[in-house]
Design a protein around this motif. Sequence first.
Motif, PDB file in Angstrom:
ATOM      1  N   PRO A  65       0.785  -1.231   0.000  1.00 43.56           N
ATOM      2  CA  PRO A  65       0.000   0.000   0.000  1.00 43.56           C
ATOM      3  C   PRO A  65       0.817   1.280   0.000  1.00 43.56           C
ATOM      4  CG  PRO A  65       0.016  -0.967   2.188  1.00 43.56           C
ATOM      5  CD  PRO A  65       0.682  -1.949   1.280  1.00 43.56           C
ATOM      6  N   ASP A  66       2.106   1.219   0.365  1.00 48.48           N
ATOM      7  CA  ASP A  66       2.904   2.444   0.439  1.00 48.48           C
ATOM      8  C   ASP A  66       4.389   2.088   0.371  1.00 48.48           C
ATOM      9  OD1 ASP A  66       3.576   1.484   3.030  1.00 48.48           O
ATOM     10  OD2 ASP A  66       1.947   2.631   3.938  1.00 48.48           O
ATOM     11  N   ASN A  67       5.226   3.105   0.336  1.00 46.57           N
ATOM     12  CA  ASN A  67       6.663   2.874   0.221  1.00 46.57           C
ATOM     13  C   ASN A  67       7.200   1.982   1.326  1.00 46.57           C
ATOM     14  OD1 ASN A  67       6.957   4.402  -2.090  1.00 46.57           O
ATOM     15  ND2 ASN A  67       8.139   6.044  -1.126  1.00 46.57           N
ATOM     16  N   ASP A  68       6.766   2.225   2.547  1.00 48.28           N
ATOM     17  CA  ASP A  68       7.284   1.458   3.672  1.00 48.28           C
ATOM     18  C   ASP A  68       6.964  -0.026   3.518  1.00 48.28           C
ATOM     19  OD1 ASP A  68       8.843   1.907   6.031  1.00 48.28           O
ATOM     20  OD2 ASP A  68       7.107   1.344   7.226  1.00 48.28           O
ATOM     21  N   ALA A  69       5.735  -0.318   3.135  1.00 50.25           N
ATOM     22  CA  ALA A  69       5.351  -1.717   2.914  1.00 50.25           C
ATOM     23  C   ALA A  69       6.109  -2.316   1.739  1.00 50.25           C
ATOM     24  CB  ALA A  69       3.845  -1.821   2.687  1.00 50.25           C
ATOM     25  N   LEU A  70       6.324  -1.519   0.694  1.00 54.80           N
ATOM     26  CA  LEU A  70       7.058  -2.015  -0.474  1.00 54.80           C
ATOM     27  C   LEU A  70       8.520  -2.305  -0.132  1.00 54.80           C
ATOM     28  CD1 LEU A  70       5.522   0.297  -3.202  1.00 54.80           C
ATOM     29  CD2 LEU A  70       5.179  -2.166  -2.989  1.00 54.80           C
ATOM     30  N   ILE A  71       9.099  -1.515   0.765  1.00 56.11           N
ATOM     31  CA  ILE A  71      10.457  -1.821   1.231  1.00 56.11           C
ATOM     32  C   ILE A  71      10.452  -3.125   2.027  1.00 56.11           C
ATOM     33  CG2 ILE A  71      12.344  -1.053   2.723  1.00 56.11           C
ATOM     34  CD1 ILE A  71      11.628   1.831   1.875  1.00 56.11           C
ATOM     35  N   ASP A  72       9.433  -3.327   2.853  1.00 55.17           N
ATOM     36  CA  ASP A  72       9.309  -4.597   3.566  1.00 55.17           C
ATOM     37  C   ASP A  72       9.261  -5.761   2.584  1.00 55.17           C
ATOM     38  OD1 ASP A  72       9.260  -3.384   6.062  1.00 55.17           O
ATOM     39  OD2 ASP A  72       7.069  -3.360   6.186  1.00 55.17           O
ATOM     40  N   ARG A  73       8.453  -5.615   1.531  1.00 47.66           N
ATOM     41  CA  ARG A  73       8.342  -6.686   0.536  1.00 47.66           C
ATOM     42  C   ARG A  73       9.679  -6.905  -0.184  1.00 47.66           C
ATOM     43  NH1 ARG A  73       4.100  -5.790   2.774  1.00 47.66           N
ATOM     44  NH2 ARG A  73       5.340  -6.895   4.335  1.00 47.66           N
ATOM     45  N   THR A  74      10.390  -5.802  -0.430  1.00 46.79           N
ATOM     46  CA  THR A  74      11.697  -5.920  -1.073  1.00 46.79           C
ATOM     47  C   THR A  74      12.656  -6.722  -0.210  1.00 46.79           C
ATOM     48  OG1 THR A  74      11.406  -3.791  -2.208  1.00 46.79           O
ATOM     49  CG2 THR A  74      13.668  -4.616  -1.989  1.00 46.79           C
ATOM     50  N   LEU A  75      12.693  -6.422   1.074  1.00 48.30           N
ATOM     51  CA  LEU A  75      13.588  -7.122   1.984  1.00 48.30           C
ATOM     52  C   LEU A  75      13.252  -8.606   2.071  1.00 48.30           C
ATOM     53  CD1 LEU A  75      13.676  -4.420   4.797  1.00 48.30           C
ATOM     54  CD2 LEU A  75      15.575  -5.048   3.299  1.00 48.30           C
ATOM     55  N   GLU A  76      11.974  -8.902   2.110  1.00 47.34           N
ATOM     56  CA  GLU A  76      11.555 -10.301   2.150  1.00 47.34           C
ATOM     57  C   GLU A  76      11.975 -11.026   0.876  1.00 47.34           C
ATOM     58  OE1 GLU A  76       7.390  -9.825   2.701  1.00 47.34           O
ATOM     59  OE2 GLU A  76       7.595  -9.050   4.749  1.00 47.34           O
ATOM     60  N   ALA A  77      11.808 -10.354  -0.267  1.00 43.27           N
ATOM     61  CA  ALA A  77      12.161 -10.971  -1.543  1.00 43.27           C
ATOM     62  C   ALA A  77      13.668 -11.153  -1.673  1.00 43.27           C
ATOM     63  CB  ALA A  77      11.634 -10.119  -2.697  1.00 43.27           C
ATOM     64  N   MET A  78      14.440 -10.224  -1.134  1.00 44.63           N
ATOM     65  CA  MET A  78      15.893 -10.344  -1.205  1.00 44.63           C
ATOM     66  C   MET A  78      16.387 -11.600  -0.488  1.00 44.63           C
ATOM     67  SD  MET A  78      17.201  -6.383  -0.695  1.00 44.63           S
ATOM     68  CE  MET A  78      18.920  -6.724  -1.105  1.00 44.63           C
ATOM     69  N   LYS A  79      15.699 -11.979   0.572  1.00 40.37           N
ATOM     70  CA  LYS A  79      16.097 -13.173   1.323  1.00 40.37           C
ATOM     71  C   LYS A  79      16.032 -14.428   0.475  1.00 40.37           C
ATOM     72  CE  LYS A  79      14.644 -11.934   6.056  1.00 40.37           C
ATOM     73  NZ  LYS A  79      13.703 -12.312   7.140  1.00 40.37           N
ATOM     74  N   ARG A  80      15.063 -14.474  -0.435  1.00 39.72           N
ATOM     75  CA  ARG A  80      14.838 -15.711  -1.189  1.00 39.72           C
ATOM     76  C   ARG A  80      15.158 -15.615  -2.671  1.00 39.72           C
ATOM     77  NH1 ARG A  80       9.670 -15.224  -3.374  1.00 39.72           N
ATOM     78  NH2 ARG A  80       8.387 -13.566  -2.487  1.00 39.72           N
ATOM     79  N   LEU A  81      15.636 -14.453  -3.136  1.00 39.49           N
ATOM     80  CA  LEU A  81      16.023 -14.354  -4.543  1.00 39.49           C
ATOM     81  C   LEU A  81      17.272 -15.209  -4.758  1.00 39.49           C
ATOM     82  CD1 LEU A  81      15.344 -12.858  -7.244  1.00 39.49           C
ATOM     83  CD2 LEU A  81      17.193 -11.271  -6.639  1.00 39.49           C
ATOM     84  N   ALA A 114      12.675   9.193   4.919  1.00 37.37           N
ATOM     85  CA  ALA A 114      12.214   7.884   5.386  1.00 37.37           C
ATOM     86  C   ALA A 114      12.830   6.760   4.565  1.00 37.37           C
ATOM     87  CB  ALA A 114      10.684   7.820   5.322  1.00 37.37           C
ATOM     88  N   PHE A 115      12.913   6.959   3.246  1.00 35.97           N
ATOM     89  CA  PHE A 115      13.546   5.967   2.373  1.00 35.97           C
ATOM     90  C   PHE A 115      15.022   5.808   2.735  1.00 35.97           C
ATOM     91  CE2 PHE A 115      15.710   4.734  -1.567  1.00 35.97           C
ATOM     92  CZ  PHE A 115      14.946   3.642  -1.979  1.00 35.97           C
ATOM     93  N   ASP A 116      15.693   6.912   2.954  1.00 37.19           N
ATOM     94  CA  ASP A 116      17.118   6.877   3.283  1.00 37.19           C
ATOM     95  C   ASP A 116      17.362   6.127   4.584  1.00 37.19           C
ATOM     96  OD1 ASP A 116      19.782   8.360   2.347  1.00 37.19           O
ATOM     97  OD2 ASP A 116      19.723   8.425   4.547  1.00 37.19           O
ATOM     98  N   ARG A 117      16.469   6.307   5.550  1.00 32.33           N
ATOM     99  CA  ARG A 117      16.636   5.617   6.833  1.00 32.33           C
ATOM    100  C   ARG A 117      16.540   4.112   6.693  1.00 32.33           C
ATOM    101  NH1 ARG A 117      13.632  10.111   8.775  1.00 32.33           N
ATOM    102  NH2 ARG A 117      11.669   8.957   8.617  1.00 32.33           N
ATOM    103  N   ARG A 118      15.815   3.647   5.683  1.00 32.57           N
ATOM    104  CA  ARG A 118      15.633   2.214   5.519  1.00 32.57           C
ATOM    105  C   ARG A 118      16.633   1.586   4.540  1.00 32.57           C
ATOM    106  NH1 ARG A 118      10.077  -0.593   5.863  1.00 32.57           N
ATOM    107  NH2 ARG A 118      11.615  -2.116   6.569  1.00 32.57           N
ATOM    108  N   LEU A 119      17.356   2.421   3.812  1.00 29.01           N
ATOM    109  CA  LEU A 119      18.317   1.890   2.848  1.00 29.01           C
ATOM    110  C   LEU A 119      19.368   0.970   3.471  1.00 29.01           C
ATOM    111  CD1 LEU A 119      19.342   4.468   0.092  1.00 29.01           C
ATOM    112  CD2 LEU A 119      18.536   2.120  -0.191  1.00 29.01           C
ATOM    113  N   PRO A 120      19.860   1.241   4.692  1.00 30.57           N
ATOM    114  CA  PRO A 120      20.833   0.318   5.275  1.00 30.57           C
ATOM    115  C   PRO A 120      20.320  -1.116   5.385  1.00 30.57           C
ATOM    116  CG  PRO A 120      20.870   2.385   6.473  1.00 30.57           C
ATOM    117  CD  PRO A 120      19.701   2.460   5.521  1.00 30.57           C
ATOM    118  N   GLU A 121      19.008  -1.294   5.587  1.00 29.18           N
ATOM    119  CA  GLU A 121      18.452  -2.647   5.644  1.00 29.18           C
ATOM    120  C   GLU A 121      18.619  -3.357   4.300  1.00 29.18           C
ATOM    121  OE1 GLU A 121      14.494  -2.917   7.700  1.00 29.18           O
ATOM    122  OE2 GLU A 121      14.650  -0.724   7.614  1.00 29.18           O
ATOM    123  N   ILE A 122      18.429  -2.606   3.211  1.00 28.95           N
ATOM    124  CA  ILE A 122      18.590  -3.176   1.874  1.00 28.95           C
ATOM    125  C   ILE A 122      20.057  -3.475   1.604  1.00 28.95           C
ATOM    126  CG2 ILE A 122      18.383  -2.674  -0.600  1.00 28.95           C
ATOM    127  CD1 ILE A 122      15.811  -1.114   0.075  1.00 28.95           C
TER     128      ILE A 122
END
Length: 404
Positions: free
Chosen positions: A274-290, A322-330
């Motif tokens: 629904p929003d950037n924050d959720a999409l970053i969550d989905r990205t992180l989850e997908a990175m685990k299994r790509l 907000a995006f920048d704060r979450r970039l370290p997780e990626i």
Amino acid sequence: MARAFILVMDSFGIGSADDAVRYGDTGSNTLGHIAAACATGSTGEKRRRSGPLHLPVLAGLGLGKAAEAASGLAPPGLATETISGLWGYAAEISRGKDTPSGHWEIAGYPVPFDWGYFPATIPCFPPDLIAAIVKEAGLPGVLGEKHASGTEIIAELGAESVRTGKPICYTSADSVLQIAAHEEAFGLERLLDLCRIARRHVDALNIGRVIARPFVGDEATGFSRTANRRDFAVPPPADTLLDAVEKARRTTITIGKIGDIFAHRGTGENIKGPDNDALIDRTLEAMKRLPEGGFLFANYVDFDTLYGHRRDIPGYAAALEAFDRRLPEILARLNPDDLLIITADHGCDPSWRGTDHTREFVPVLARLGGRRGSVGRRETFADMAASVAEHLGLAWRGAGQSFL
């Protein structure tokens, strides 16, 4: 085997392009004008943020240097002594400043033709087009039929739409027919079916997208759009990077509206949020299994839809931070031989006149092991596709030159 990731910060331009005059956008600069407003303290309204623009992670990847190279101006607050990646900027050669053109070019297919557009008249749509859609969909008629902001037109016509059962049809400077209807009173599935009908009827006009814009609410409390937007786009006329990955039988995961933009051709598993924050969550989850050899292509749309088009400078600035704060997780999820590219598809300067996209250069920020330095000016967004293809060892016949 290495993996590759392209993350698109939707509308995050870094300076008006050489051909911006053709689009009336000379002087536009999404990042530059946001950073300048933050530096002067004019973005603290609504208590969303205050102080200079603070993007330490993006700056560390070279954003400030890329922006200065693109525009000739160093954005306030983005100077850094240490760069931890590859940086540069890219010019668009597609004949448009819209979402499909930008994304298709990033994926290796610059658009060589002119899209069809609707004139800035009322009504803006051909009468026979609307008549055909109304007849096939069994509608009592439509409302709107003009260029408009999506939030403003549902505020203006939402109550009448609910009362009459007529959906709201409108457009913008993009090649698009947007259809808004109440998610409950009209029905979400009915709206999606209506957009499928409209998609067939606008094909002959070379319209890039039909967009379903569901909303909720009532006349007393007001109306708001929901996260159930759906884009019905024409497929790219030629193969893109996504097709090359698919033909090599590699895994593709797409995040956000990437699936819709490419008409779900070669887009693999498509995950929305629904929003950037959720999409970053989905990205992180997908990175685990790509798996090794896989490709992830993500779009973060809030910058564009919530802040760029609404000309909301403090909102855009807060979203960037907000995006920048979450970039370290990626960055922490990358393997040593993974390639990460962060870029944009066009500009949408929130300080600019009107509500449309702006023709701008986009950043090219890359992380690949310990490599550092400038990749310079890229003459097409397609250089990113060529770089990913080289990195993944794919056969590539599309546009662009690798910067690796």
